[in-house]
Write an enzyme that holds these catalytic residues in place. Structure first.
Site, PDB file in Angstrom:
ATOM      1  N   ILE A  74      46.402  41.049  31.319  1.00  0.00           N
ATOM      2  CA  ILE A  74      45.272  40.284  31.817  1.00  0.00           C
ATOM      3  C   ILE A  74      44.004  41.028  31.422  1.00  0.00           C
ATOM      4  O   ILE A  74      44.026  42.239  31.200  1.00  0.00           O
ATOM      5  CB  ILE A  74      45.341  40.043  33.336  1.00  0.00           C
ATOM      6  CG1 ILE A  74      45.479  41.348  34.119  1.00  0.00           C
ATOM      7  CG2 ILE A  74      46.474  39.099  33.683  1.00  0.00           C
ATOM      8  CD1 ILE A  74      45.555  41.149  35.625  1.00  0.00           C
ATOM      9  N   ASP A  75      42.916  40.290  31.303  1.00  0.00           N
ATOM     10  CA  ASP A  75      41.667  40.876  30.828  1.00  0.00           C
ATOM     11  C   ASP A  75      41.190  41.992  31.749  1.00  0.00           C
ATOM     12  O   ASP A  75      41.515  42.029  32.942  1.00  0.00           O
ATOM     13  CB  ASP A  75      40.580  39.797  30.750  1.00  0.00           C
ATOM     14  CG  ASP A  75      40.927  38.692  29.766  1.00  0.00           C
ATOM     15  OD1 ASP A  75      41.679  38.966  28.816  1.00  0.00           O
ATOM     16  OD2 ASP A  75      40.450  37.563  29.966  1.00  0.00           O
ATOM     17  N   LYS A  76      40.372  42.866  31.192  1.00  0.00           N
ATOM     18  CA  LYS A  76      39.815  43.988  31.948  1.00  0.00           C
ATOM     19  C   LYS A  76      39.202  43.538  33.269  1.00  0.00           C
ATOM     20  O   LYS A  76      39.452  44.125  34.319  1.00  0.00           O
ATOM     21  CB  LYS A  76      38.759  44.692  31.100  1.00  0.00           C
ATOM     22  CG  LYS A  76      37.964  45.767  31.841  1.00  0.00           C
ATOM     23  CD  LYS A  76      36.857  46.334  30.985  1.00  0.00           C
ATOM     24  CE  LYS A  76      36.002  47.319  31.776  1.00  0.00           C
ATOM     25  NZ  LYS A  76      34.888  47.864  30.976  1.00  0.00           N
ATOM     26  N   ARG A 127      40.138  30.905  30.800  1.00  0.00           N
ATOM     27  CA  ARG A 127      38.684  30.912  30.621  1.00  0.00           C
ATOM     28  C   ARG A 127      38.261  29.901  29.555  1.00  0.00           C
ATOM     29  O   ARG A 127      37.283  29.167  29.734  1.00  0.00           O
ATOM     30  CB  ARG A 127      38.224  32.317  30.258  1.00  0.00           C
ATOM     31  CG  ARG A 127      38.537  33.351  31.333  1.00  0.00           C
ATOM     32  CD  ARG A 127      38.432  34.781  30.813  1.00  0.00           C
ATOM     33  NE  ARG A 127      37.063  35.101  30.410  1.00  0.00           N
ATOM     34  CZ  ARG A 127      36.738  36.212  29.762  1.00  0.00           C
ATOM     35  NH1 ARG A 127      37.680  37.102  29.431  1.00  0.00           N
ATOM     36  NH2 ARG A 127      35.479  36.446  29.435  1.00  0.00           N
TER      37      ARG A 127
END
Length: 343
Positions: A142-144, A263
C-alpha cells in the site's frame, strides 16, 4: 549448504526440465518456478552427476534429479528498531497494521526507515527466508501515505500460497476512503462515465485498464480498449457529510490490486480522495456545506484519506480462513468525528 533434494520425474513429464521440476518438486520444498530457474542457471541441478544448466533440457519419466538448495543468505537490507502494530503472527506469516507515512519496502529514494527494515528487527534473525534470502516476502503493498493491513510472508511456502491467492483475486481487501461528493448510481454524469456500472446493493463498479500516465511518469492513468493492466474496484457509500452533502465515506473493495488503483478509479469517477496530492484531492468544497471548523480540517488533511480496513485470505499452510480488521488511524478518525458533528 543443505543436502541435495532428490526428485523422481513422474509419468508424462513436460518436455522441459524447468516445467517438469515445477510439476514434480514436492510442495513442502517451497521452490517457486523463479527459484527453480535460478538454481538451474547456477548449476545446482544435476542428473546422474551431470549438471543440467539448460532449462529446456529434456527429461524422462523415472529419472532422478538432484537439486542443491543453499541455505538462505542474509538480506542486504538492515534491521531497524521501528515500532510496528503486529495484528497476527505465526512461523509462516505476519499481518501488520501499517501507519500512514511508512514506506513498505526500501527503494532508491527511501533506503531505510521502511516496514521491511522494521520487520527484520522484529524477527531478530528468526526468518526461514524467501527466494533464497532471509527477508520478508512482500505479497502486496500500500502507498506510503495509505494506512492499514498488509500480510507478509516469512517463508517460501507461505509466499507461494499467498501470491497465488492475490493473483487469483481470492484475497479479500476492503478500504475506507473519504471522497469529494457522493457517488450516486442515478447521477447522469456518473452513468455516462466510461467503465462505470451499477451492481446490486448500491455498489458502483469501476473497470478499466491502468498504466503509467503518458506524460507524468509518477502517476497512473485510466485506459480502455485493451490498454493497461485490467483493474476492477467496487465502491459503496457508507456515510455522507454536509448540507448539501459535500463528502462521503466510501467502502472500496478490490478485485485487482494495481498501483494507486482506488485513487485513480475514484478520481476517474469524479470523486477524488480528500487530501490526495496527485489525483486532485484538493478540490474546493461547496460554500457553507460544512461548518467552518470542518472545512478547515478537510483543507489541512495532508495525505490521501485512504485506509486498508479489512484483509481476508486462506492461511497458505494450514488452510484456515483468516480475516482481520483495523481501526482508522487517528488523523482520519478525528476528521470523520468532526465531520459527523460539525457538518
Amino acid at each position: 549448504m543443505s543436502g541435495p533434494l532428490r526428485i523422481t520425474i513422474g509419468a508424462n513429464p513436460p518436455p522441459r526440465l524447468d516445467k517438469a521440476l515445477a510439476r514434480d518438486v514436492p510442495e513442502g520444498a517451497a521452490l517457486s518456478r523463479t527459484r527453480l530457474a535460478r538454481l538451474i542457471a547456477e548449476g545446482a541441478v544435476t542428473r546422474a552427476g551431470a549438471v543440467l544448466d539448460d532449462p529446456k533440457a529434456r527429461v524422462a519419466e523415472g529419472e532422478e534429479i538432484e537439486i542443491i538448495v543453499p541455505e538462505a543468505e542474509e538480506s542486504h537490507i538492515g534491521p531497524e528498531e521501528i515500532p510496528l502494530d503486529i495484528v497476527w503472527e505465526d512461523e509462516d506469516l505476519v499481518v501488520v497494521n501499517k501507519p500512514p507515512g511508512m514506506v513498505v519496502h526500501p527503494a532508491p529514494g527511501t533506503p531505510s526507515g521502511t516496514m521491511v527494515n522494521a520487520l527484520l528487527h522484529h524477527f531478530g534473525g528468526k526468518l526461514s527466508g524467501v527466494g533464497g534470502a532471509k527477508r520478508p516476502g512482500i505479497v502486496h503493498r500500500i502507498d506510503k501515505d495509505t494506512s492499514g493491513l498488509l500480510v507478509v510472508a516469512k517463508s517460501d511456502r507461505a509466499h507461494h500460497g499467498l501470491a497465488a491467492q492475490f493473483e487469483a483475486h481470492t484475497a479479500e481487501r476492503a478500504y475506507l476512503a473519504l471522497v469529494h461528493g457522493v457517488p450516486d448510481r442515478g447521477d447522469p454524469r456518473l452513468r455516462g462515465t466510461r467503465g462505470v456500472a451499477s451492481e446490486p446493493g448500491g455498489v458502483i463498479r469501476i473497470q478499466s485498464g491502468l498504466a503509467r500516465h503518458k506524460t507524468d511518469r509518477q502517476k497512473q492513468a485510466v485506459y480502455f480498449d485493451g490498454q493497461g493492466r485490467h483493474a476492477v474496484t467496487r465502491a459503496r457509500v457508507l456515510e455522507t457529510y454536509g448540507h448539501p452533502p459535500a463528502l462521503s465515506l466510501v467502502e472500496c473493495r478490490l478485485e485487482t490490486g494495481r498501483t494507486h488503483q482506488i485513487r485513480v478509479h475514484m478520481a476517474h469517477a469524479g470523486h477524488g480522495l480528500v487530501g490526495d496530492p496527485v489525483y486532485g484531492g484538493r478540490r474546493k468544497l461547496p460554500a457553507r456545506a460544512l461548518s467552518t471548523a470542518a472545512t478547515e480540517a478537510v483543507g489541512r488533511f495532508d495525505r490521501q484519506a485512504l485506509h486498508a480496513a479489512q484483509l481476508g485470505f486462506d492461511h497458505p499452510v494450514t488452510g484456515e480462513h483468516l480475516h482481520f480488521e483495523a481501526p482508522l488511524p487517528g488523523d482520519m478518525a478525528d476528521l470523520l468525528e468532526l465531520l459527523r458533528g460539525g457538518a
